[in-house]
Design a protein around this motif. Structure first.
Motif, PDB file in Angstrom:
ATOM      1  N   THR A 165      36.569  18.194  37.100  1.00  0.00           N
ATOM      2  CA  THR A 165      36.735  19.359  37.963  1.00  0.00           C
ATOM      3  C   THR A 165      38.080  20.033  37.722  1.00  0.00           C
ATOM      4  O   THR A 165      38.171  21.259  37.662  1.00  0.00           O
ATOM      5  CB  THR A 165      36.616  18.953  39.441  1.00  0.00           C
ATOM      6  N   THR A 166      39.130  19.247  37.560  1.00  0.00           N
ATOM      7  CA  THR A 166      40.458  19.802  37.300  1.00  0.00           C
ATOM      8  C   THR A 166      40.467  20.611  36.018  1.00  0.00           C
ATOM      9  O   THR A 166      41.000  21.724  35.975  1.00  0.00           O
ATOM     10  CB  THR A 166      41.506  18.671  37.229  1.00  0.00           C
ATOM     11  N   PHE A 167      39.863  20.075  34.963  1.00  0.00           N
ATOM     12  CA  PHE A 167      39.816  20.801  33.695  1.00  0.00           C
ATOM     13  C   PHE A 167      38.971  22.065  33.807  1.00  0.00           C
ATOM     14  O   PHE A 167      39.334  23.110  33.268  1.00  0.00           O
ATOM     15  CB  PHE A 167      39.298  19.902  32.572  1.00  0.00           C
ATOM     16  N   ILE A 168      37.873  21.999  34.498  1.00  0.00           N
ATOM     17  CA  ILE A 168      37.016  23.171  34.673  1.00  0.00           C
ATOM     18  C   ILE A 168      37.746  24.265  35.446  1.00  0.00           C
ATOM     19  O   ILE A 168      37.703  25.446  35.063  1.00  0.00           O
ATOM     20  CB  ILE A 168      35.696  22.789  35.374  1.00  0.00           C
ATOM     21  N   ILE A 169      38.427  23.893  36.514  1.00  0.00           N
ATOM     22  CA  ILE A 169      39.180  24.869  37.298  1.00  0.00           C
ATOM     23  C   ILE A 169      40.291  25.489  36.447  1.00  0.00           C
ATOM     24  O   ILE A 169      40.517  26.704  36.495  1.00  0.00           O
ATOM     25  CB  ILE A 169      39.756  24.231  38.577  1.00  0.00           C
ATOM     26  N   THR A 170      40.973  24.671  35.670  1.00  0.00           N
ATOM     27  CA  THR A 170      42.040  25.189  34.804  1.00  0.00           C
ATOM     28  C   THR A 170      41.492  26.180  33.791  1.00  0.00           C
ATOM     29  O   THR A 170      42.048  27.273  33.604  1.00  0.00           O
ATOM     30  CB  THR A 170      42.760  24.033  34.087  1.00  0.00           C
ATOM     31  N   MET A 171      40.390  25.825  33.142  1.00  0.00           N
ATOM     32  CA  MET A 171      39.797  26.735  32.152  1.00  0.00           C
ATOM     33  C   MET A 171      39.306  28.016  32.808  1.00  0.00           C
ATOM     34  O   MET A 171      39.477  29.110  32.264  1.00  0.00           O
ATOM     35  CB  MET A 171      38.658  26.037  31.407  1.00  0.00           C
ATOM     36  N   ALA A 172      38.716  27.907  33.995  1.00  0.00           N
ATOM     37  CA  ALA A 172      38.232  29.091  34.702  1.00  0.00           C
ATOM     38  C   ALA A 172      39.402  29.991  35.100  1.00  0.00           C
ATOM     39  O   ALA A 172      39.311  31.224  34.979  1.00  0.00           O
ATOM     40  CB  ALA A 172      37.433  28.680  35.939  1.00  0.00           C
ATOM     41  N   TYR A 173      40.496  29.389  35.551  1.00  0.00           N
ATOM     42  CA  TYR A 173      41.656  30.195  35.928  1.00  0.00           C
ATOM     43  C   TYR A 173      42.253  30.912  34.725  1.00  0.00           C
ATOM     44  O   TYR A 173      42.598  32.095  34.803  1.00  0.00           O
ATOM     45  CB  TYR A 173      42.734  29.360  36.617  1.00  0.00           C
ATOM     46  N   VAL A 174      42.385  30.220  33.611  1.00  0.00           N
ATOM     47  CA  VAL A 174      42.940  30.842  32.401  1.00  0.00           C
ATOM     48  C   VAL A 174      42.067  32.019  31.978  1.00  0.00           C
ATOM     49  O   VAL A 174      42.572  33.109  31.668  1.00  0.00           O
ATOM     50  CB  VAL A 174      43.082  29.812  31.258  1.00  0.00           C
ATOM     51  N   ARG A 175      40.764  31.822  31.999  1.00  0.00           N
ATOM     52  CA  ARG A 175      39.845  32.901  31.630  1.00  0.00           C
ATOM     53  C   ARG A 175      39.963  34.071  32.603  1.00  0.00           C
ATOM     54  O   ARG A 175      40.025  35.232  32.196  1.00  0.00           O
ATOM     55  CB  ARG A 175      38.420  32.359  31.605  1.00  0.00           C
ATOM     56  N   TYR A 176      39.996  33.777  33.895  1.00  0.00           N
ATOM     57  CA  TYR A 176      40.129  34.810  34.917  1.00  0.00           C
ATOM     58  C   TYR A 176      41.465  35.549  34.763  1.00  0.00           C
ATOM     59  O   TYR A 176      41.509  36.782  34.835  1.00  0.00           O
ATOM     60  CB  TYR A 176      40.023  34.188  36.308  1.00  0.00           C
ATOM     61  N   ALA A 177      42.534  34.809  34.573  1.00  0.00           N
ATOM     62  CA  ALA A 177      43.857  35.428  34.429  1.00  0.00           C
ATOM     63  C   ALA A 177      43.905  36.329  33.201  1.00  0.00           C
ATOM     64  O   ALA A 177      44.452  37.432  33.263  1.00  0.00           O
ATOM     65  CB  ALA A 177      44.942  34.354  34.352  1.00  0.00           C
ATOM     66  N   ASN A 178      43.344  35.869  32.102  1.00  0.00           N
ATOM     67  CA  ASN A 178      43.338  36.679  30.884  1.00  0.00           C
ATOM     68  C   ASN A 178      42.576  37.987  31.079  1.00  0.00           C
ATOM     69  O   ASN A 178      42.979  39.023  30.551  1.00  0.00           O
ATOM     70  CB  ASN A 178      42.737  35.909  29.712  1.00  0.00           C
ATOM     71  N   ARG A 179      41.468  37.938  31.813  1.00  0.00           N
ATOM     72  CA  ARG A 179      40.636  39.126  32.001  1.00  0.00           C
ATOM     73  C   ARG A 179      41.091  40.022  33.141  1.00  0.00           C
ATOM     74  O   ARG A 179      41.052  41.241  33.017  1.00  0.00           O
ATOM     75  CB  ARG A 179      39.180  38.722  32.258  1.00  0.00           C
ATOM     76  N   ARG A 180      41.509  39.434  34.270  1.00  0.00           N
ATOM     77  CA  ARG A 180      41.717  40.220  35.484  1.00  0.00           C
ATOM     78  C   ARG A 180      43.175  40.325  35.939  1.00  0.00           C
ATOM     79  O   ARG A 180      43.511  41.279  36.617  1.00  0.00           O
ATOM     80  CB  ARG A 180      40.897  39.608  36.633  1.00  0.00           C
ATOM     81  N   LEU A 181      44.007  39.357  35.597  1.00  0.00           N
ATOM     82  CA  LEU A 181      45.386  39.377  36.074  1.00  0.00           C
ATOM     83  C   LEU A 181      46.367  39.889  35.024  1.00  0.00           C
ATOM     84  O   LEU A 181      47.212  40.735  35.322  1.00  0.00           O
ATOM     85  CB  LEU A 181      45.815  37.984  36.533  1.00  0.00           C
ATOM     86  N   ASP A 182      46.262  39.389  33.814  1.00  0.00           N
ATOM     87  CA  ASP A 182      47.233  39.736  32.778  1.00  0.00           C
ATOM     88  C   ASP A 182      47.282  41.227  32.458  1.00  0.00           C
ATOM     89  O   ASP A 182      48.389  41.779  32.324  1.00  0.00           O
ATOM     90  CB  ASP A 182      46.997  38.918  31.514  1.00  0.00           C
ATOM     91  N   PRO A 183      46.140  41.913  32.321  1.00  0.00           N
ATOM     92  CA  PRO A 183      46.239  43.352  32.024  1.00  0.00           C
ATOM     93  C   PRO A 183      47.008  44.121  33.107  1.00  0.00           C
ATOM     94  O   PRO A 183      47.845  44.976  32.787  1.00  0.00           O
ATOM     95  CB  PRO A 183      44.781  43.810  31.954  1.00  0.00           C
ATOM     96  N   LEU A 184      46.762  43.818  34.362  1.00  0.00           N
ATOM     97  CA  LEU A 184      47.464  44.497  35.440  1.00  0.00           C
ATOM     98  C   LEU A 184      48.935  44.091  35.480  1.00  0.00           C
ATOM     99  O   LEU A 184      49.821  44.934  35.685  1.00  0.00           O
ATOM    100  CB  LEU A 184      46.784  44.207  36.781  1.00  0.00           C
ATOM    101  N   ALA A 185      49.222  42.828  35.246  1.00  0.00           N
ATOM    102  CA  ALA A 185      50.614  42.364  35.217  1.00  0.00           C
ATOM    103  C   ALA A 185      51.376  43.020  34.064  1.00  0.00           C
ATOM    104  O   ALA A 185      52.542  43.418  34.230  1.00  0.00           O
ATOM    105  CB  ALA A 185      50.665  40.844  35.082  1.00  0.00           C
TER     106      ALA A 185
END
Length: 109
Positions: A77-97
């Motif tokens: 679960t920890t690895f899945i959450i980490t991978m999901a967060y990285v993917r989400y951050a790359n798509r939704r957070l990083d461009p705006l940041a």
């Protein structure tokens, strides 16, 4: 400190900007629900380990029991959450940041 370095006034303006508030909203809308979900899953595991010994000791195959599978599930679960967060951050957070950073560095208000 160079003349092009942003001052604290710039940071205050950015923190109050619509883009920054949107970045915070996106971050929180992802992190908080997953954190709650993981903590519930973790406490269920701990409570089962503490109070449901017979259930956790139920053999699944060979020497592997339910408790061991739940424990390994915590790591998975920890690895899945980490991978999901990285993917989400790359798509939704990083461009705006990056947009906010670019505006701050360029002096755009």
């Amino acid at each position: 400190m160079s003349d092009s370095a942003p001052d604290s006034r710039d940071y205050t303006e950015v923190a109050e900007s619509a883009d920054f508030r949107e970045l915070q909203r996106r971050h929180r809308s992802f992190v908080f629900p997953l954190a709650v979900l993981f903590l519930v899953w973790y406490f269920v595991y701990v409570l089962l380990a503490a109070y449901a010994h017979d259930f956790m000791a139920t053999p699944v195959f060979g020497s592997v029991n339910v408790g061991l599978l739940f424990g390994l599930g915590q790591f998975v679960t920890t690895f899945i959450i980490t991978m999901a967060y990285v993917r989400y951050a790359n798509r939704r957070l990083d461009p705006l940041a990056e947009k906010i950073q670019g505006e701050l560095e360029a002096g755009v208000k």
